[in-house]
Design a protein around this motif. Structure first.
Motif, PDB file in Angstrom:
ATOM      1  N   VAL A 577      54.868   4.566  84.712  1.00 58.55           N
ATOM      2  CA  VAL A 577      55.579   3.294  84.560  1.00 58.55           C
ATOM      3  C   VAL A 577      55.468   2.865  83.100  1.00 58.55           C
ATOM      4  CG1 VAL A 577      55.820   0.942  85.430  1.00 58.55           C
ATOM      5  CG2 VAL A 577      54.853   2.729  86.917  1.00 58.55           C
ATOM      6  N   GLN A 578      56.623   2.750  82.427  1.00 55.29           N
ATOM      7  CA  GLN A 578      56.630   2.443  80.992  1.00 55.29           C
ATOM      8  C   GLN A 578      57.473   1.210  80.695  1.00 55.29           C
ATOM      9  OE1 GLN A 578      58.342   5.995  79.320  1.00 55.29           O
ATOM     10  NE2 GLN A 578      56.349   6.962  78.970  1.00 55.29           N
ATOM     11  N   ARG A 579      57.040   0.452  79.721  1.00 55.96           N
ATOM     12  CA  ARG A 579      57.859  -0.644  79.217  1.00 55.96           C
ATOM     13  C   ARG A 579      59.046  -0.052  78.469  1.00 55.96           C
ATOM     14  NH1 ARG A 579      58.921  -6.235  79.441  1.00 55.96           N
ATOM     15  NH2 ARG A 579      59.917  -6.809  77.459  1.00 55.96           N
ATOM     16  N   LYS A 580      60.272  -0.498  78.815  1.00 52.63           N
ATOM     17  CA  LYS A 580      61.466  -0.002  78.129  1.00 52.63           C
ATOM     18  C   LYS A 580      61.446  -0.460  76.668  1.00 52.63           C
ATOM     19  CE  LYS A 580      66.512   0.259  78.422  1.00 52.63           C
ATOM     20  NZ  LYS A 580      66.779  -0.137  77.049  1.00 52.63           N
ATOM     21  N   VAL A 581      61.705   0.477  75.774  1.00 53.60           N
ATOM     22  CA  VAL A 581      61.650   0.218  74.335  1.00 53.60           C
ATOM     23  C   VAL A 581      63.064   0.078  73.789  1.00 53.60           C
ATOM     24  CG1 VAL A 581      60.976   1.176  72.098  1.00 53.60           C
ATOM     25  CG2 VAL A 581      59.481   1.462  74.089  1.00 53.60           C
ATOM     26  N   SER A 582      63.300  -0.979  73.038  1.00 50.57           N
ATOM     27  CA  SER A 582      64.567  -1.142  72.322  1.00 50.57           C
ATOM     28  C   SER A 582      64.359  -0.648  70.889  1.00 50.57           C
ATOM     29  CB  SER A 582      64.996  -2.615  72.310  1.00 50.57           C
ATOM     30  OG  SER A 582      65.269  -3.050  73.626  1.00 50.57           O
ATOM     31  N   SER A 583      65.096   0.372  70.505  1.00 51.60           N
ATOM     32  CA  SER A 583      64.886   0.980  69.187  1.00 51.60           C
ATOM     33  C   SER A 583      66.184   1.027  68.404  1.00 51.60           C
ATOM     34  CB  SER A 583      64.337   2.398  69.340  1.00 51.60           C
ATOM     35  OG  SER A 583      65.307   3.223  69.973  1.00 51.60           O
ATOM     36  N   LEU A 584      66.052   1.312  67.108  1.00 49.31           N
ATOM     37  CA  LEU A 584      67.224   1.486  66.253  1.00 49.31           C
ATOM     38  C   LEU A 584      67.848   2.868  66.443  1.00 49.31           C
ATOM     39  CD1 LEU A 584      65.940  -0.062  62.910  1.00 49.31           C
ATOM     40  CD2 LEU A 584      67.416  -1.114  64.614  1.00 49.31           C
ATOM     41  N   GLY A 585      67.054   3.797  66.875  1.00 49.39           N
ATOM     42  CA  GLY A 585      67.537   5.153  67.064  1.00 49.39           C
ATOM     43  C   GLY A 585      66.444   6.030  67.634  1.00 49.39           C
ATOM     44  N   GLU A 586      66.846   7.170  68.178  1.00 50.16           N
ATOM     45  CA  GLU A 586      65.902   8.109  68.772  1.00 50.16           C
ATOM     46  C   GLU A 586      66.067   9.466  68.114  1.00 50.16           C
ATOM     47  OE1 GLU A 586      65.661   6.111  73.230  1.00 50.16           O
ATOM     48  OE2 GLU A 586      66.713   8.019  72.968  1.00 50.16           O
ATOM     49  N   ILE A 587      64.956  10.059  67.723  1.00 51.45           N
ATOM     50  CA  ILE A 587      65.000  11.358  67.060  1.00 51.45           C
ATOM     51  C   ILE A 587      64.100  12.346  67.782  1.00 51.45           C
ATOM     52  CG2 ILE A 587      65.485  10.243  64.857  1.00 51.45           C
ATOM     53  CD1 ILE A 587      62.644  11.006  63.977  1.00 51.45           C
ATOM     54  N   PHE A 588      64.179  13.573  67.334  1.00 51.38           N
ATOM     55  CA  PHE A 588      63.415  14.677  67.919  1.00 51.38           C
ATOM     56  C   PHE A 588      62.330  15.112  66.930  1.00 51.38           C
ATOM     57  CE2 PHE A 588      62.658  19.231  68.032  1.00 51.38           C
ATOM     58  CZ  PHE A 588      62.440  19.491  69.374  1.00 51.38           C
ATOM     59  N   VAL A 589      61.122  15.304  67.434  1.00 54.30           N
ATOM     60  CA  VAL A 589      60.051  15.905  66.635  1.00 54.30           C
ATOM     61  C   VAL A 589      59.397  16.973  67.500  1.00 54.30           C
ATOM     62  CG1 VAL A 589      57.947  15.552  65.302  1.00 54.30           C
ATOM     63  CG2 VAL A 589      59.626  13.710  65.476  1.00 54.30           C
ATOM     64  N   GLY A 590      59.290  18.162  66.984  1.00 49.06           N
ATOM     65  CA  GLY A 590      58.681  19.251  67.743  1.00 49.06           C
ATOM     66  C   GLY A 590      57.856  20.150  66.843  1.00 49.06           C
TER      67      GLY A 590
END
Length: 704
Positions: A577-590
């Motif tokens: 169960v997670q608090r929904k995050v409002s962000s400017l953008g989503e990126i990938f890090v691997g």
């Protein structure tokens, strides 16, 4: 291994020597060409005498020992020649013969050759090569014809293809060679061995490599780093780039960072200049080997006689990431020197004043070259080979004037012709006299300049001093995960938290009721995830619900997930169960571990399209925060995070910290972890950080 016996043999035997034009003939002529003064033995059972010399029926018949053997006989006879070489105490063989590892039928013969060489410490050039030339040491084990003249200088060329070697030798670009080594199959002695051998030669200033594949990758990269440390640039052209990685993987990272991408990252980390064509290889080698002063700034100053050609150069420079410094401290002086109608910018149009008065060109060059942010001056001046005498004379004076102005400021200068024609002989003569590389072709020349500037500015990473405590905490977290399954998302995030990777507020719940209670405590809106043992991509199975705004919605979603989980393989572990995050953008890090080059870090566009678009930067891990910022800046993600279309700027520094932290974790645990994925990493407004919304850890040896 006796690499020095290949490069500087005290005595040479040519097996397959002949007076008939061919490899055995050319090998003799190559020795004459370089001026070899050691003992030479000719082996040919059918001719008692060749070139006025006694011949021998076999190596065994030669009295005494032989240091190096050139082999130009059929593949079927080579293994026996290798055994004879052992008996003669040879330290090296150069094998022109084909029909070995490059063919299915020849693989056994190549392995037999390898076994003999390795058991007896014999260096082997080839098989399936032309051999090598040492111009400074006057030695040759080379089986093809040579041009009338080969320029001598500081470039050691190590090329896997004989054809590329011939192209380099016959190029009229004025490159001076110390060595040309064609490596062929590299069955025993690889490019890494040759690079390591020539680094310490004071006659070598620049190393050029063409590789179809990189054998001994760890040694290869080690040799590149050593060359970097002693200030000798290495330029690498690698062919045979595939579109797929080495193996299928569970997470996205391996599909993005395949073997070629891993090689690119390793070359960058080792400080090599990687080029992508023979033209680029030649122009970069010409620049690196002939420039007299190393640049200390990353931006350049430019001079030209044509506003139109300045525009062409600026177009190409923008695409290639070459930056022209703004006119700063030089502007008053330049304004004083040029007519009132002159457009004051960089690159600077010298107008007719600079063309007809060399003093104007000299002083403008000196003013711009003296700016602290200008690391190199570029004269943009076409020089077609069929210029008329009057124009060639005028351009030559301009070139010399610009060179003198830059020299007075102790700033390196390069001439760039927008046409790919060989520069006019009069201009080339002046360029040679004043020590200026005259590059040709707009994009190729700017690429060469970009490579050299980046090489000059290369620095070692500034990594966190001590991550021992972080490693201990991470190890403890990894040890708590049962060995029969992957770490669940929250477990993976807890491990990475030891290195400073942050996640959203969350609670793990083992029942529907507990999930509802947790949601109410965290606060709506909620993201609910169902965790199934060894399931990496939960959304594909309907186990992710985003934006739940009430307890009833959470309960309904959780009950539906139990039904979905019953349909898939694997034990249901519980709810996240997670608090929904409002962000400017989503990126990938691997991150992942490449079998040849070691740990890699990947950053770029996130979401489900990450494999499709591959807008990512890949670097060898670990990297520091500065390198992480540079990697981010090389992708389109940087535009999104920088405040695209008036949106607030994202916290790029926090992203850089996270990327660097993940790279350090991957480097520290490369013996235990094969692959990591944070997808997505939510980027908040500047100063508010970033959060890993989903985490995957794939342990080494886990079945894919």
């Amino acid at each position: 291994m006796g690499v020095q016996s290949l490069l500087k043999p005290k005595s040479i035997a040519i097996v397959g020597a002949s007076e008939k034009v061919g490899p055995g003939f050319n090998a003799v002529k190559a020795l004459e060409f370089v001026g070899y003064d050691g003992e030479v033995h000719l082996v040919n059972p059918r001719s008692p005498e060749l070139f006025g010399r006694r011949t021998y029926a076999s190596l065994d018949d030669i009295p005494g020992s032989v240091d190096a053997v050139f082999v130009a006989v059929g593949a079927e006879a080579v293994v026996d020649v290798a055994r004879q070489s052992v008996r003669k105490g040879a330290g090296a063989m150069a094998i022109l013969s084909s029909g070995f590892g490059e063919t299915e039928d020849g693989k056994a013969a190549q392995q037999a050759l390898v076994d003999i060489a390795e058991a007896n410490d014999i260096a082997v050039c080839g098989p399936n090569c032309l051999g090598l030339l040492n111009f400074v040491g006057r030695a040759a084990l080379f089986g093809t014809s040579l041009p009338d003249h080969v320029g001598r200088g500081g470039v050691a060329a190590i090329v896997q293809s004989g054809s590329v070697g011939i192209a380099l030798l016959n190029s009229a670009r004025g490159i001076g060679f110390s060595y040309l080594i064609t490596t062929g199959n590299e069955a025993v002695t690889a490019a890494a061995d040759y690079i390591d051998a020539v680094i310490d030669d004071p006659n070598v200033t620049t190393i050029l490599v063409f590789a179809e594949q990189i054998k001994k990758p760890a040694a290869f990269m080690s040799a590149l780093r050593r060359a970097r440390d002693v200030g000798k640039p290495v330029i690498v052209l690698k062919s045979g780039r595939s579109q797929s990685g080495k193996a299928a993987v569970m997470a996205h990272t391996g599909a993005i960072a395949g073997s070629d991408e891993a090689c690119d990252a390793a070359l960058l980390a080792a400080g090599a200049m990687q080029v992508h064509s023979i033209d680029e290889l030649i122009e970069t080698a010409l620049l690196a080997s002939s420039i007299r002063v190393r640049p200390i700034g990353a931006q350049i100053g430019g001079l030209s006689l044509s506003g139109g050609e300045i525009a062409l150069v600026l177009d190409a420079a923008e695409e290639l990431g070459v930056e022209f410094a703004p006119l700063g401290s030089s502007q008053p002086k330049v304004k004083e020197l040029l007519p009132p109608f002159a457009h004051l910018s960089n690159p600077l149009d010298l107008t007719w004043a600079g063309l007809y008065d060399p003093a104007v060109a000299r002083d403008c060059a000196h003013a711009i070259a003296s700016q602290s942010d200008v690391g190199m001056l570029v004269l943009i001046q076409d020089a077609p080979s069929r210029l008329g005498v009057q124009q060639a004379t005028r351009y030559s004076k301009l070139l010399e004037a610009v060179a003198n102005g830059a020299a007075a400021a102790n700033t390196p200068v390069v001439a760039l012709s927008n046409v790919s024609d060989q520069p006019h002989s009069a201009l080339q003569e002046v360029a040679d006299k004043v020590g200026i590389p005259y590059l040709r072709g707009t994009r190729v020349a700017l690429s060469a300049i970009s490579h050299y500037l980046k090489w000059s500015a290369h620095s070692k990473p500034n990594l966190a001093a001590d991550s021992a405590s972080a490693a201990r905490l991470a190890k403890s977290g990894l040890d708590m995960v049962p060995s029969h399954r992957l770490a669940a998302e929250h477990e993976a995030r807890d491990v990475l938290k030891s290195y400073g990777v942050e996640g959203p507020r969350e609670t793990f719940a083992t029942s529907v009721n507990d999930a509802v209670v947790a949601a109410e405590e965290i606060g709506f809106p909620i993201v609910l995830k169902g965790l199934v043992e060894n399931m990496v991509h939960k959304s594909d199975a309907g186990l992710v619900k985003v934006g739940l705004t009430s307890a009833d919605a959470v309960r309904s979603a959780a009950e539906a997930m139990l039904v979905s989980a019953a349909k898939v393989e694997g034990k249901f572990l519980g709810f996240l169960v997670q608090r929904k995050v409002s962000s400017l953008g989503e990126i990938f890090v691997g991150a992942r571990v490449d079998a040849d080059f070691g740990p890699l870090i990947v950053v770029g566009a996130g979401g489900v399209q990450v494999e499709l678009y591959k807008d990512v930067a890949i670097r060898l891990a670990p990297i520091d925060e500065d390198a992480a910022r540079e990697a981010i800046a090389s992708t389109k993600v940087a535009q999104l995070l920088g405040g695209f279309r008036g949106a607030p700027a994202g916290d790029i520094q926090a992203v850089a910290r996270t990327v660097s932290a993940l790279s350090r974790f991957m480097a520290d645990f490369s013996d235990r972890i094969h692959e990591i994925e944070i997808n997505p990493l939510a980027v908040l407004e500047n100063g508010k950080g970033c959060l890993a919304l989903d985490c995957v850890l794939i342990p080494k040896g886990h079945a894919h």
